[in-house]
Write a protein that holds these residues in place. Structure first.
Motif, PDB file in Angstrom:
ATOM      1  N   LEU A   1     -90.487 -17.807  60.093  1.00 44.40           N
ATOM      2  CA  LEU A   1     -89.333 -17.267  60.808  1.00 44.40           C
ATOM      3  C   LEU A   1     -88.068 -18.020  60.405  1.00 44.40           C
ATOM      4  CD1 LEU A   1     -91.649 -16.006  62.562  1.00 44.40           C
ATOM      5  CD2 LEU A   1     -90.175 -16.366  64.512  1.00 44.40           C
ATOM      6  N   TYR A   2     -88.176 -19.321  60.351  1.00 52.40           N
ATOM      7  CA  TYR A   2     -87.064 -20.194  59.960  1.00 52.40           C
ATOM      8  C   TYR A   2     -86.557 -19.836  58.553  1.00 52.40           C
ATOM      9  CZ  TYR A   2     -85.465 -24.705  57.920  1.00 52.40           C
ATOM     10  OH  TYR A   2     -84.813 -25.693  57.247  1.00 52.40           O
ATOM     11  N   ASN A   3     -87.464 -19.695  57.596  1.00 44.25           N
ATOM     12  CA  ASN A   3     -87.076 -19.385  56.219  1.00 44.25           C
ATOM     13  C   ASN A   3     -86.540 -17.968  56.055  1.00 44.25           C
ATOM     14  OD1 ASN A   3     -89.681 -21.481  55.026  1.00 44.25           O
ATOM     15  ND2 ASN A   3     -87.508 -21.839  54.729  1.00 44.25           N
ATOM     16  N   ALA A   4     -86.885 -17.082  56.969  1.00 46.18           N
ATOM     17  CA  ALA A   4     -86.460 -15.687  56.864  1.00 46.18           C
ATOM     18  C   ALA A   4     -85.139 -15.418  57.578  1.00 46.18           C
ATOM     19  CB  ALA A   4     -87.552 -14.778  57.424  1.00 46.18           C
ATOM     20  N   LEU A   5     -84.623 -16.384  58.325  1.00 41.75           N
ATOM     21  CA  LEU A   5     -83.377 -16.157  59.066  1.00 41.75           C
ATOM     22  C   LEU A   5     -82.227 -15.815  58.132  1.00 41.75           C
ATOM     23  CD1 LEU A   5     -83.454 -19.046  61.694  1.00 41.75           C
ATOM     24  CD2 LEU A   5     -83.791 -16.605  62.122  1.00 41.75           C
ATOM     25  N   PRO A   6     -81.497 -14.750  58.437  1.00 35.89           N
ATOM     26  CA  PRO A   6     -80.341 -14.398  57.603  1.00 35.89           C
ATOM     27  C   PRO A   6     -79.138 -15.276  57.930  1.00 35.89           C
ATOM     28  CG  PRO A   6     -80.552 -12.852  59.414  1.00 35.89           C
ATOM     29  CD  PRO A   6     -81.735 -13.782  59.502  1.00 35.89           C
ATOM     30  N   TYR A   7     -78.184 -15.319  56.988  1.00 37.86           N
ATOM     31  CA  TYR A   7     -76.932 -16.017  57.239  1.00 37.86           C
ATOM     32  C   TYR A   7     -76.329 -15.504  58.540  1.00 37.86           C
ATOM     33  CZ  TYR A   7     -76.851 -17.682  52.419  1.00 37.86           C
ATOM     34  OH  TYR A   7     -77.152 -18.285  51.226  1.00 37.86           O
ATOM     35  N   GLY A   8     -75.848 -16.413  59.332  1.00 39.68           N
ATOM     36  CA  GLY A   8     -75.192 -16.038  60.576  1.00 39.68           C
ATOM     37  C   GLY A   8     -76.080 -16.113  61.797  1.00 39.68           C
ATOM     38  N   ALA A   9     -77.381 -16.123  61.618  1.00 43.73           N
ATOM     39  CA  ALA A   9     -78.305 -16.095  62.755  1.00 43.73           C
ATOM     40  C   ALA A   9     -78.407 -17.429  63.476  1.00 43.73           C
ATOM     41  CB  ALA A   9     -79.701 -15.657  62.289  1.00 43.73           C
ATOM     42  N   VAL A  10     -77.998 -18.505  62.808  1.00 44.56           N
ATOM     43  CA  VAL A  10     -78.144 -19.843  63.363  1.00 44.56           C
ATOM     44  C   VAL A  10     -76.798 -20.352  63.876  1.00 44.56           C
ATOM     45  CG1 VAL A  10     -78.792 -22.225  62.841  1.00 44.56           C
ATOM     46  CG2 VAL A  10     -80.050 -20.340  61.810  1.00 44.56           C
ATOM     47  N   ASP A  11     -76.815 -20.874  65.083  1.00 45.04           N
ATOM     48  CA  ASP A  11     -75.609 -21.468  65.670  1.00 45.04           C
ATOM     49  C   ASP A  11     -75.532 -22.913  65.197  1.00 45.04           C
ATOM     50  OD1 ASP A  11     -73.563 -22.483  67.208  1.00 45.04           O
ATOM     51  OD2 ASP A  11     -74.208 -21.436  69.029  1.00 45.04           O
TER      52      ASP A  11
ATOM     53  N   ILE B   1     -88.857 -24.273  71.092  1.00 38.06           N
ATOM     54  CA  ILE B   1     -87.748 -24.151  72.034  1.00 38.06           C
ATOM     55  C   ILE B   1     -86.413 -24.457  71.327  1.00 38.06           C
ATOM     56  CG2 ILE B   1     -86.692 -25.143  74.123  1.00 38.06           C
ATOM     57  CD1 ILE B   1     -89.115 -23.346  74.744  1.00 38.06           C
ATOM     58  N   LEU B   2     -86.397 -25.487  70.491  1.00 36.47           N
ATOM     59  CA  LEU B   2     -85.179 -25.817  69.739  1.00 36.47           C
ATOM     60  C   LEU B   2     -84.806 -24.691  68.773  1.00 36.47           C
ATOM     61  CD1 LEU B   2     -85.776 -29.603  69.055  1.00 36.47           C
ATOM     62  CD2 LEU B   2     -83.989 -28.598  70.492  1.00 36.47           C
ATOM     63  N   PHE B   3     -85.811 -24.090  68.148  1.00 40.88           N
ATOM     64  CA  PHE B   3     -85.578 -22.961  67.241  1.00 40.88           C
ATOM     65  C   PHE B   3     -84.933 -21.807  68.009  1.00 40.88           C
ATOM     66  CE2 PHE B   3     -87.053 -18.950  65.346  1.00 40.88           C
ATOM     67  CZ  PHE B   3     -86.594 -19.100  64.045  1.00 40.88           C
ATOM     68  N   GLU B   4     -85.553 -21.463  69.119  1.00 41.24           N
ATOM     69  CA  GLU B   4     -85.069 -20.356  69.942  1.00 41.24           C
ATOM     70  C   GLU B   4     -83.646 -20.635  70.443  1.00 41.24           C
ATOM     71  OE1 GLU B   4     -86.353 -18.329  74.208  1.00 41.24           O
ATOM     72  OE2 GLU B   4     -87.771 -19.653  73.189  1.00 41.24           O
ATOM     73  N   TYR B   5     -83.387 -21.860  70.865  1.00 37.61           N
ATOM     74  CA  TYR B   5     -82.080 -22.258  71.387  1.00 37.61           C
ATOM     75  C   TYR B   5     -80.995 -22.167  70.309  1.00 37.61           C
ATOM     76  CZ  TYR B   5     -78.542 -25.206  73.653  1.00 37.61           C
ATOM     77  OH  TYR B   5     -77.376 -25.687  74.190  1.00 37.61           O
ATOM     78  N   GLY B   6     -81.357 -22.372  69.057  1.00 37.30           N
ATOM     79  CA  GLY B   6     -80.390 -22.359  67.971  1.00 37.30           C
ATOM     80  C   GLY B   6     -80.059 -20.988  67.419  1.00 37.30           C
ATOM     81  N   LEU B   7     -80.745 -19.960  67.883  1.00 35.37           N
ATOM     82  CA  LEU B   7     -80.472 -18.610  67.380  1.00 35.37           C
ATOM     83  C   LEU B   7     -79.273 -17.997  68.100  1.00 35.37           C
ATOM     84  CD1 LEU B   7     -84.091 -17.116  67.221  1.00 35.37           C
ATOM     85  CD2 LEU B   7     -82.707 -17.970  65.327  1.00 35.37           C
ATOM     86  N   ARG B   8     -78.461 -17.300  67.342  1.00 36.69           N
ATOM     87  CA  ARG B   8     -77.339 -16.574  67.940  1.00 36.69           C
ATOM     88  C   ARG B   8     -77.877 -15.285  68.575  1.00 36.69           C
ATOM     89  NH1 ARG B   8     -72.437 -18.580  66.213  1.00 36.69           N
ATOM     90  NH2 ARG B   8     -72.469 -19.710  64.253  1.00 36.69           N
ATOM     91  N   THR B   9     -77.460 -15.033  69.794  1.00 40.28           N
ATOM     92  CA  THR B   9     -77.940 -13.875  70.553  1.00 40.28           C
ATOM     93  C   THR B   9     -77.737 -12.537  69.827  1.00 40.28           C
ATOM     94  OG1 THR B   9     -77.520 -15.103  72.585  1.00 40.28           O
ATOM     95  CG2 THR B   9     -77.870 -12.739  72.806  1.00 40.28           C
ATOM     96  N   PRO B  10     -76.609 -12.324  69.124  1.00 41.74           N
ATOM     97  CA  PRO B  10     -76.452 -11.027  68.439  1.00 41.74           C
ATOM     98  C   PRO B  10     -77.517 -10.751  67.360  1.00 41.74           C
ATOM     99  CG  PRO B  10     -74.334 -12.131  68.627  1.00 41.74           C
ATOM    100  CD  PRO B  10     -75.380 -13.119  69.055  1.00 41.74           C
ATOM    101  N   TRP B  11     -78.279 -11.755  66.964  1.00 37.20           N
ATOM    102  CA  TRP B  11     -79.319 -11.564  65.958  1.00 37.20           C
ATOM    103  C   TRP B  11     -80.691 -11.329  66.589  1.00 37.20           C
ATOM    104  CZ3 TRP B  11     -74.795 -13.364  64.373  1.00 37.20           C
ATOM    105  CH2 TRP B  11     -74.388 -13.037  63.082  1.00 37.20           C
ATOM    106  N   ILE B  12     -80.716 -11.132  67.894  1.00 42.88           N
ATOM    107  CA  ILE B  12     -81.981 -10.858  68.579  1.00 42.88           C
ATOM    108  C   ILE B  12     -81.855  -9.526  69.307  1.00 42.88           C
ATOM    109  CG2 ILE B  12     -83.682 -11.705  70.242  1.00 42.88           C
ATOM    110  CD1 ILE B  12     -82.513 -14.510  69.810  1.00 42.88           C
ATOM    111  N   LEU B  13     -82.816  -8.651  69.105  1.00 42.36           N
ATOM    112  CA  LEU B  13     -82.809  -7.350  69.776  1.00 42.36           C
ATOM    113  C   LEU B  13     -82.844  -7.539  71.286  1.00 42.36           C
ATOM    114  CD1 LEU B  13     -85.431  -5.509  67.524  1.00 42.36           C
ATOM    115  CD2 LEU B  13     -82.953  -5.131  67.555  1.00 42.36           C
ATOM    116  N   SER B  14     -82.165  -6.659  72.009  1.00 39.79           N
ATOM    117  CA  SER B  14     -82.096  -6.788  73.468  1.00 39.79           C
ATOM    118  C   SER B  14     -83.479  -6.705  74.115  1.00 39.79           C
ATOM    119  CB  SER B  14     -81.147  -5.742  74.062  1.00 39.79           C
ATOM    120  OG  SER B  14     -81.588  -4.441  73.736  1.00 39.79           O
ATOM    121  N   ASN B  15     -84.372  -5.866  73.565  1.00 42.02           N
ATOM    122  CA  ASN B  15     -85.725  -5.787  74.120  1.00 42.02           C
ATOM    123  C   ASN B  15     -86.460  -7.112  73.957  1.00 42.02           C
ATOM    124  OD1 ASN B  15     -85.428  -3.172  74.951  1.00 42.02           O
ATOM    125  ND2 ASN B  15     -86.457  -2.272  73.191  1.00 42.02           N
TER     126      ASN B  15
END
Length: 158
Positions: A46-56, A88-102
């Motif tokens: 998941l970490y390696n697949a994150l697109p640019y912008g997904a990480v805060d 938890i740290l991974f999840e906390y570092g993701l920008r919300t717009p890169w996660i589907l609302s569901n």
């Protein structure tokens, strides 16, 4: 273990262009004998697949090359406590717009982050990884330059 890993959406995007943390051949599928090993590899996918912008990359999240230390801790984790902390740290570092609302809705149905840290289980880690994998917008991209520009603006305003 390897066949299971191929079912993750992240598997398709690991080698795609414009990843925030490109794999560079560092991800190995050879050590997936135990459940912890499979979950560690899944999280790293998941970490390696994150697109640019997904990480805060704010200082209180994933700034100052935090990802290097985070990745090392994932690789060294041998128990559910340490792996849940990394998740938890991974999840906390993701920008919300890169996660589907569901996905956000499903994650909110799970125990809180503090409860997860107090009572981690293999099943809970697996479920959180699966929900994140299915919910991350791997195809939503920002250019590296626009991410850097956004981070500069944030630093100036704080």
């Amino acid at each position: 273990g390897t066949n299971l890993l191929r079912t993750l959406k992240a598997y398709i995007y690991i080698k795609a262009p414009h990843r925030h943390f490109p794999n560079n051949g560092l991800l190995s599928y050879s050590n997936t004998k135990t459940s912890i090993d499979i979950l560690k590899t899944s999280l790293l996918m998941l970490y390696n697949a994150l697109p640019y912008g997904a990480v805060d990359e704010a200082e209180d999240k994933w700034g100052d090359n935090f990802h290097i230390y985070w990745r090392e801790n994932v690789l060294l984790s041998n128990d559910v406590n340490t792996l849940m902390q990394c998740l938890i740290l991974f999840e906390y570092g993701l920008r919300t717009p890169w996660i589907l609302s569901n996905g956000l809705k499903l994650l909110s149905c799970l125990p809180s982050r503090s409860q997860c840290l107090r009572n981690p289980t293999i099943g809970l880690i697996a479920l959180k990884i699966w929900i994140l994998d299915q919910s991350i917008k791997y195809d939503k991209l920002l250019s590296k330059d626009s991410v850097k520009e956004r981070n500069k603006l944030k630093k100036k305003s704080s």
